[in-house]
Design a protein around this motif. Structure first.
Motif, mmCIF file in Angstrom:
data_model
loop_
_atom_site.group_PDB
_atom_site.id
_atom_site.type_symbol
_atom_site.label_atom_id
_atom_site.label_comp_id
_atom_site.label_asym_id
_atom_site.label_seq_id
_atom_site.Cartn_x
_atom_site.Cartn_y
_atom_site.Cartn_z
ATOM 1 N N CYS A 47 28.302 46.871 46.572
ATOM 2 C CA CYS A 47 29.565 47.346 46.011
ATOM 3 C C CYS A 47 30.721 46.543 46.587
ATOM 4 N N SER A 48 31.823 46.615 45.878
ATOM 5 C CA SER A 48 33.057 45.986 46.321
ATOM 6 C C SER A 48 34.217 46.831 45.818
ATOM 7 N N GLY A 49 35.353 46.676 46.453
ATOM 8 C CA GLY A 49 36.540 47.389 45.987
ATOM 9 C C GLY A 49 37.043 46.800 44.679
ATOM 10 N N ARG A 50 37.324 47.671 43.721
ATOM 11 C CA ARG A 50 37.841 47.196 42.430
ATOM 12 C C ARG A 50 39.143 46.417 42.614
ATOM 13 N N VAL A 51 39.936 46.812 43.581
ATOM 14 C CA VAL A 51 41.214 46.152 43.813
ATOM 15 C C VAL A 51 41.047 44.655 44.063
ATOM 16 N N PHE A 52 39.927 44.251 44.687
ATOM 17 C CA PHE A 52 39.726 42.830 44.961
ATOM 18 C C PHE A 52 39.514 42.036 43.672
ATOM 19 N N ASN A 57 41.973 38.370 40.029
ATOM 20 C CA ASN A 57 41.891 38.178 38.583
ATOM 21 C C ASN A 57 40.480 37.770 38.149
ATOM 22 N N GLU A 58 39.485 38.428 38.741
ATOM 23 C CA GLU A 58 38.077 38.171 38.454
ATOM 24 C C GLU A 58 37.554 39.226 37.482
ATOM 25 N N PRO A 59 36.707 38.828 36.556
ATOM 26 C CA PRO A 59 36.120 39.843 35.663
ATOM 27 C C PRO A 59 35.139 40.717 36.437
ATOM 28 N N LEU A 60 35.024 41.969 36.007
ATOM 29 C CA LEU A 60 34.047 42.862 36.621
ATOM 30 C C LEU A 60 32.645 42.396 36.246
#
Length: 148
Positions: A47-52, A57-60
């Motif tokens: 997992c990673s923080g969505r904020v990062f 400006n990276e796509p999920l």
């Protein structure tokens, strides 16, 4: 993607149509240990923080994604395929997911403590504060290949 990773990727897919989405990256604070957990079949989630993703400006990630897992020397170790992606508040991550991350003593408490410490440090570095309900991008993946 570095040249060694690209060669590994192309060699794995020779005589097959290559997927379009591939990236090469290292896991967290201890890339060698975490990559070995993937190879050993213990680590099947991350997992990673969505904020990062937003800040960079990276796509999920999506279930179309393949990744080349790198060790601390940026050498390819394995190929994984993302099979599930959810956006979940950190304080709602299930014990089962935390255990699937495969780290430490494989308890929810270990997962929470280590992720809280990691996110506090990383968020602090970019002028953000940690929150127990911060959104996490939770991924499950399958091991596709181990580099020999």
């Amino acid at each position: 993607m570095n040249k060694v990773s690209e060669e590994y990727w192309n060699d794995y897919w020779k005589n097959q149509e290559q997927p379009k989405s591939v990236s090469a990256w290292q896991f967290g604070d201890d890339p060698d240990t975490l990559a070995q957990l993937v190879v050993d079949g213990i680590k099947t989630a991350t997992c990673s923080g969505r904020v990062f993703y937003e800040i960079e400006n990276e796509p999920l990630p999506t279930t179309e994604d393949y990744s080349i897992i790198l060790n601390s020397e940026n050498q390819p170790v394995a190929i994984i395929k993302t099979v599930e992606v959810t956006i979940t508040p950190m304080n709602e991550v299930s014990e089962e997911f935390a255990i699937a991350e495969g780290e430490g003593d494989r308890t929810y408490q270990y997962w929470w403590d280590e992720h809280e410490k990691f996110f506090k440090k990383e968020l602090n570095a970019i002028g953000h504060e940690f929150s127990e309900d911060m959104l996490l991008v939770c991924e499950r993946f399958e091991l596709i290949d181990v580099r020999k």
